[in-house]
Write an enzyme that holds these catalytic residues in place. Structure first.
Site, short mmCIF file in Angstrom:
data_model
loop_
_atom_site.label_atom_id
_atom_site.label_comp_id
_atom_site.label_asym_id
_atom_site.label_seq_id
_atom_site.Cartn_x
_atom_site.Cartn_y
_atom_site.Cartn_z
CB THR A 224 -22.93 -10.35 -0.37
OG1 THR A 224 -23.59 -11.25 0.51
CG2 THR A 224 -22.62 -9.06 0.35
CD GLU A 225 -22.57 -4.75 -1.36
OE1 GLU A 225 -22.87 -4.09 -2.37
OE2 GLU A 225 -22.93 -4.44 -0.21
CG LEU A 226 -25.15 -7.22 -7.85
CD1 LEU A 226 -25.39 -6.47 -9.16
CD2 LEU A 226 -26.32 -8.15 -7.59
CD1 TRP B 289 -22.85 -3.88 -5.86
CD2 TRP B 289 -24.78 -3.56 -6.91
NE1 TRP B 289 -23.81 -3.78 -4.90
CE2 TRP B 289 -25.02 -3.58 -5.51
CE3 TRP B 289 -25.88 -3.38 -7.75
CZ2 TRP B 289 -26.28 -3.42 -4.95
CZ3 TRP B 289 -27.14 -3.22 -7.19
CH2 TRP B 289 -27.33 -3.24 -5.82
#
Length: 493
Positions: free
Chosen positions: A145-147, A298
């Site tokens: 999730t979300e890098l 990120w």
């Protein structure tokens, strides 16, 4: 040869309806179905579908030399199936070309990797099963999730069977290093890392239509030249962005779709190829190990987890949610587990952010609430009702360890009862077989007895008188013979 690794994200959360304090205990349905339908349908037709069609044309026009990866959260897949099944059909066509890779991620697009390793593993597993069910493929590279990534998560990712992970090429982690290489995890050296090229990705996502940008207008040939003119030893350029970049963040009139579709032609002219994440981690050797002591992502300028856990509101909601994680996993209530997934979506915590300036503008752009405090209040009301439902099944007054012990005892007893029931069934079956065999034998005996008694034995024929006399004489001689023998032996004794 240099290679471009494109990755596009598709995610939409289950948005919550306005849930008042007085609804707690009375209303157990939390979602704004109208908003969910409206938003995903609108974005699908302005962004997801046109972008997917562009990717399909790029694959066909390039002779299948163009390749990319897509990640779709489980909650987004559910909404696509319900509201925009035509998008699902196009995505299936993309996967069927063999040029598009589907990545693994958490089903709920959650922050579970930061709080609960067991929940993290379970969600990745469930997401993989959903992807296999819809597309017939099994993900081989993970995109959290979300890098989000750090050294603590890496061993678990490797243990789950993934050989690669894609994450952010954060400057505070890389320092002087370039993101244009494959790296190995410092805590799990067999796990390879693909790092996002922040500048080249944001040139498309945020700066493409910015007329004040010094490089405006951005054309496909200019963009490919930037990549081709980098130092020869730099091998891979990871361009990671949301699918909403095309048609939503950068509208159709900006020429974003024409820019995207022109990339393969200019890449071929400069000897730049396209590669999927699995091909990258399989073919390209890691140049060094990279340590990430604290979680990075990120999101926002800081590229950390402060977008979701940066203030007390977010931390309070996050800790309250995961305080019941173990109990929810123990239950068999399908509806409760579905709500558990939907409430874990990182978006709910993103809406509570109190950041200002550029970061604050991005948070307010995506938030359906007037303020982060309203987002917090609404979420906590929903969470309070959810916890009441959990407590009805597993009271919070019982400690987790005690509850686990009780449940283990119950499971063991259930197993023992099941075993005894099987033994009883087996014994009953044996008795039935014995009774059947006994009845068959008795039946046979009753039939055979009268049959044996029916014929009468014939009397033997009378012997002739001469023969009878001879027989009598022989018998008397036989009786006298032993007596003589014993008398002869007596004197010796």
């Amino acid at each position: 040869m240099k290679a471009i690794c494109f990755y596009f994200q598709i995610h939409q959360p289950q948005r919550l309806k306005r849930y008042r304090f007085f609804d707690i205990g009375n209303d157990h349905y939390y979602y704004d179905d109208f908003a969910n339908d409206d938003i995903i349908t609108r974005i699908a037709h302005t962004s997801y579908i046109p972008a997917a069609e562009s990717l399909l044309r790029m694959i066909e026009d390039s002779g299948r030399k163009f390749k990319c990866a897509i990640s779709i959260s489980g909650v987004a897949l559910e909404q696509i199936e319900i509201y925009v099944p035509e998008l699902l059909d196009i995505l299936k066509k993309l996967v069927a070309t063999g040029c598009v890779e589907i990545l693994a991620e958490t089903y709920a697009h959650s922050l579970s990797s930061l709080a609960d390793p067991e929940e993290f593993a379970e969600q990745v597993k469930v997401h993989g099963e959903k992807v296999h069910e819809l597309f017939g493929v099994k993900p081989k590279v993970l995109r959290n999730t979300e890098l989000i990534y750090c050294d603590d998560i890496a061993p678990q990712i490797l243990a789950m069977g993934y050989k690669g992970v894609i994450t952010e090429g954060a400057k505070h982690i890389l320092g002087w290093k370039s993101p244009n290489y494959v790296y190995a995890s410092a805590s799990a050296p067999k796990l390879k890392m693909l790092l996002k090229n922040d500048k080249l990705s944001d040139d498309i996502t945020f700066r493409f239509s910015n007329t004040n940008w010094s490089e405006y207008p951005l054309t496909a040939d200019k963009y490919i030249n930037w990549i081709a003119d980098t130092p020869a030893e730099e091998q891979i350029f990871n361009l990671f962005m949301t699918m909403e970049t095309f048609g939503q963040l950068q509208n159709r009139d900006s020429g974003i779709f024409q820019f995207l579709e022109a990339l393969p032609r200019f890449a071929a002219e400069r000897g730049v190829e396209f590669i999927t994440p699995t091909e990258a981690v399989s073919k390209i050797k890691a140049v060094a190990e990279l340590g990430v002591p604290f979680p990075m992502s990120w999101a926002d300028e800081a590229r950390d987890t402060s977008a979701w856990l940066g203030n007390q509101l977010q931390k309070e909601a996050f800790n309250k949610l995961y305080s019941v994680a173990e109990r929810v996993r123990l239950c068999d209530d399908r509806r409760l587990k579905q709500d558990w997934y939907y409430l874990q979506a990182s978006d709910h915590f993103f809406y509570m952010s109190t950041k200002h300036q550029a970061d604050g503008e991005i948070h307010s752009l995506y938030s359906p609430y007037d303020s982060p405090y309203q987002a917090f209040t609404n979420y906590m009301n929903v969470l309070a009702d959810f916890i009441v439902r959990v407590e009805e099944q597993y009271p919070l007054s019982i400690e987790n360890e005690e509850l686990n012990a009780l449940l283990t005892t119950i499971r063991n007893q259930a197993h023992e009862i099941e075993t005894l029931n099987k033994e009883v069934s087996s014994m009953r079956l044996n008795i039935e077989h014995y009774n059947e065999e006994h009845a068959i034998r008795e039946g046979k005996a009753s039939v055979e007895k009268p049959a044996a008694a029916a014929p009468k034995a014939k009397k033997p024929a009378a012997k002739p008188k001469a023969a009878a006399a001879k027989t009598t004489a022989a018998k008397s001689t036989a009786k006298k013979a032993p007596a003589k023998k014993s008398a002869a032996k007596e004197p010796e004794a």
